[in-house]
Design a protein around this motif. Structure first.
Motif, PDB file in Angstrom:
ATOM      1  N   ALA A   1      36.166  42.959  52.388  1.00 33.98           N
ATOM      2  CA  ALA A   1      37.347  43.696  51.927  1.00 33.98           C
ATOM      3  C   ALA A   1      37.060  44.427  50.619  1.00 33.98           C
ATOM      4  O   ALA A   1      37.339  45.626  50.495  1.00 33.98           O
TER       5      ALA A   1
ATOM      6  N   GLN B   1      38.947  47.693  49.296  1.00 30.76           N
ATOM      7  CA  GLN B   1      40.267  47.075  49.238  1.00 30.76           C
ATOM      8  C   GLN B   1      40.233  45.916  48.236  1.00 30.76           C
ATOM      9  O   GLN B   1      40.335  44.749  48.583  1.00 30.76           O
TER      10      GLN B   1
ATOM     11  N   LEU C   1      43.340  43.586  48.027  1.00 30.72           N
ATOM     12  CA  LEU C   1      43.334  42.647  49.151  1.00 30.72           C
ATOM     13  C   LEU C   1      42.349  41.512  48.877  1.00 30.72           C
ATOM     14  O   LEU C   1      42.671  40.336  49.105  1.00 30.72           O
ATOM     15  N   GLY C   2      41.175  41.831  48.382  1.00 32.13           N
ATOM     16  CA  GLY C   2      40.185  40.798  48.064  1.00 32.13           C
ATOM     17  C   GLY C   2      40.650  39.850  46.976  1.00 32.13           C
ATOM     18  O   GLY C   2      40.449  38.638  47.061  1.00 32.13           O
TER      19      GLY C   2
END
Length: 175
Positions: A119, A124, A127-128
């Motif tokens: 991710a 992203q 998100l991570g």
């Protein structure tokens, strides 16, 4: 904070740094609990996934091939291959001792670290970070709850001693 598919070196450095932090946080839990994988392993697994995803992003620019071109790149297969490969590594962390399995959480941590690295490597980062936060909370805060769940455990006890009847009777009473 979405990042471009073709990151600059500062963006790549940010992705790698956040991945190292995420792997370190999850690895610290495994070290604290005395498990086989630790900070270095989880960082390396996350970094491998992150680097692969950065590479996949770089390869996405290969579109525009002629329809009759021999080369067709499906760069997302790289991420799928990595997740599959780490699944095999995780399987190696799982041990069976009679009816008891150990290492399952360690294997799941390795797989989650891989997904987090993918991710972040894919740009992203938020998100991570959120996935790392939820994973760390799961590993640390749910352990006490998990320990309170009653489990049926079985074992075998084998004793060897000199043939002394008094010792045998004492042991029998203790058992």
């Amino acid at each position: 904070m979405e990042m471009p598919f073709h990151p600059s070196w500062p963006e790549i450095a940010l992705r790698l740094a956040v991945t190292v932090l995420a792997g370190g946080i999850l690895g610290a839990n495994r070290v604290q609990r005395g498990h086989a994988t630790g900070i270095r392993t989880t960082i390396l697994v996350g970094l491998a996934a992150c680097v692969a995803m950065i590479q996949a992003n770089s390869l996405l620019a290969t579109h525009g091939n002629a329809p009759d071109s021999f080369v067709r790149m499906d760069v997302m297969r790289l991420a799928l291959g990595i997740l599959t490969g780490v699944g095999f590594i995780g399987a190696g962390a799982i041990l069976r001792k009679g009816p008891i399995l150990t290492g399952v959480t360690t294997a799941a941590t390795m797989w989650m670290t891989t997904a987090i690295g993918l991710a972040i490597g894919g740009g992203q980062v938020i998100l991570g970070v959120v996935a790392t936060t939820i994973s760390a909370a799961t590993l640390w805060s749910l352990k006490p709850i998990d320990n309170r769940i009653p489990r049926e455990r079985h074992g075998t006890l084998t004793l060897r001693f000199q043939a002394d009847e008094a010792v045998a009777l004492d042991l029998n009473d203790m058992i």
